[in-house]
Design an enzyme around this catalytic site. Structure first.
Site, PDB file in Angstrom:
ATOM      1  N   ASP A   1       0.868  -1.176   0.000  1.00  0.00           N
ATOM      2  CA  ASP A   1       0.000   0.000   0.000  1.00  0.00           C
ATOM      3  C   ASP A   1       0.905   1.226   0.000  1.00  0.00           C
ATOM      4  OD1 ASP A   1      -1.710   2.101   0.485  1.00  0.00           O
ATOM      5  OD2 ASP A   1      -2.529   1.299   2.349  1.00  0.00           O
TER       6      ASP A   1
ATOM      7  N   ARG B   1      12.181   7.717  -1.982  1.00  0.00           N
ATOM      8  CA  ARG B   1      13.084   7.859  -0.837  1.00  0.00           C
ATOM      9  C   ARG B   1      13.746   6.540  -0.485  1.00  0.00           C
ATOM     10  NH1 ARG B   1      10.897   9.198   5.176  1.00  0.00           N
ATOM     11  NH2 ARG B   1      10.194   7.043   4.899  1.00  0.00           N
TER      12      ARG B   1
ATOM     13  N   TYR C   1      -5.321  15.951  -8.954  1.00  0.00           N
ATOM     14  CA  TYR C   1      -4.485  15.070  -9.773  1.00  0.00           C
ATOM     15  C   TYR C   1      -3.404  15.875 -10.488  1.00  0.00           C
ATOM     16  CZ  TYR C   1      -3.204  11.668 -13.389  1.00  0.00           C
ATOM     17  OH  TYR C   1      -2.502  10.823 -14.214  1.00  0.00           O
TER      18      TYR C   1
ATOM     19  N   LYS D   1       0.701  15.502  -9.871  1.00  0.00           N
ATOM     20  CA  LYS D   1       1.624  15.128 -10.941  1.00  0.00           C
ATOM     21  C   LYS D   1       2.657  16.209 -11.206  1.00  0.00           C
ATOM     22  CE  LYS D   1       0.099  10.993 -11.905  1.00  0.00           C
ATOM     23  NZ  LYS D   1       0.959   9.805 -11.702  1.00  0.00           N
TER      24      LYS D   1
ATOM     25  N   VAL E   1      -3.259   7.149 -22.266  1.00  0.00           N
ATOM     26  CA  VAL E   1      -2.787   5.792 -22.546  1.00  0.00           C
ATOM     27  C   VAL E   1      -3.928   4.807 -22.312  1.00  0.00           C
ATOM     28  CG1 VAL E   1      -1.070   4.032 -21.952  1.00  0.00           C
ATOM     29  CG2 VAL E   1      -0.452   6.462 -21.897  1.00  0.00           C
TER      30      VAL E   1
ATOM     31  N   THR F   1      -5.317   2.286 -20.702  1.00  0.00           N
ATOM     32  CA  THR F   1      -5.259   1.499 -19.471  1.00  0.00           C
ATOM     33  C   THR F   1      -6.621   1.589 -18.782  1.00  0.00           C
ATOM     34  OG1 THR F   1      -4.566   3.356 -18.068  1.00  0.00           O
ATOM     35  CG2 THR F   1      -2.824   2.120 -19.194  1.00  0.00           C
TER      36      THR F   1
END
Length: 279
Positions: free
Chosen positions: A68, A129, A178, A182, A211, A213
């Site tokens: 997660d 990280r 969103y 991004k 794309v 998907t």
């Protein structure tokens, strides 16, 4: 593993249960990695990806981790286990992401905003990280894989690809959280590239356009909107991209052939971010 491999070593991929993450796993296998660490919340999808890779590459070592990306402990555990399983991580591609149609800012709830950012921005940063923490402790790959004949000036301790979006540059109405998340991915990509360049870790972002998907096909209504608006009106090539087209760029940027590329945001979008085309 053949010494002719374009990407000797091990790749870790988030969002690997479907879409661009799955395509990236398959592309790395074709390019010649010795191992894959595949991460996703969808355990069944991960198994399917593993089976697809093993169909043509039966001896490739693959480890699956149910993760997660909104959980720091889940991410730390997966990356630590992957390092233990493979001894090093050479490439990290962070594909895990979501999109929700939360509406313009005045109508966007705090829960919707946080959900976008916890996965697309905070979650990606947590993954990057951990990849950086592992990579900075490793020998350069031209030392680790002498049979790969990597020129010393092209050597790297690791390479990270963060999946952003064309909407980091050219926003779309109705999804401000969103777009912001991004854009944040591109910013931390540049910052990490600066901070780790002298440690020979490269960090780049890939910005897909529209794309084919689940995100663009989650319902007939979403599919129709995508085809009639960002595809037909805003994508000069007038078609959807396919996940393999994103994956191929990720593999190229990960490998030593892109050894002088860091801090870049590569658009792979059929011209979406280039501007308008009236033809």
């Amino acid at each position: 593993m053949s010494s002719k491999s374009d990407v000797p070593g091990v790749a870790i991929i988030t969002g690997a249960a479907s879409g661009m993450g799955r395509a990236t796993a398959l592309a790395f296998a074709v390019a010649g990695v010795s191992g894959l660490a595949l991460l996703d919340l969808n355990e069944a999808g991960l198994t399917e990806t593993k089976d697809l890779v093993h169909k043509d590459h039966p001896s490739l070592k693959i480890e699956l981790y149910t993760v997660d990306v909104t959980s720091e402990s889940s991410i730390i555990s997966a990356y630590t286990r992957a390092k233990e399983a493979f001894s090093r991580i050479d490439y990290a591609v962070h594909c895990a992401g979501i999109v929700t149609w939360q509406g313009a800012s005045a109508d966007c709830t705090l829960d919707a905003f946080d959900k976008q950012n916890n996965v697309n921005y905070r979650g990606l940063w947590l993954c990057a990280r951990e990849a950086l923490r592992i990579m900075r402790t490793q020998p350069l790959d031209h030392e680790a894989y002498p049979d790969a004949n990597i020129a010393p000036h092209r050597g790297q301790k690791g390479s990270i690809i963060n999946i952003s979006s064309g909407l980091a540059i050219a926003s779309q109405s109705g999804i401000p959280a969103y777009c912001g998340a991004k854009a944040g991915v591109c910013a931390i990509t540049r910052s990490d590239a600066l901070d780790y360049a002298t440690q020979r870790i490269r960090v780049n972002a890939v910005l897909p356009g529209v794309v084919d998907t689940y995100m663009t096909n989650s319902s007939p209504e979403v599919r129709q909107f995508m085809m009639e608006n960002p595809v037909k009106k805003a994508t000069p090539m007038r078609r959807l991209g396919i996940p393999e087209e994103i994956a191929d760029v990720c593999v190229f940027l990960s490998g030593n052939k892109a050894s002088f590329v860091t801090g870049a945001s590569w658009s792979v979008d059929g011209g979406f971010c280039a501007g308008f085309s009236y033809e």
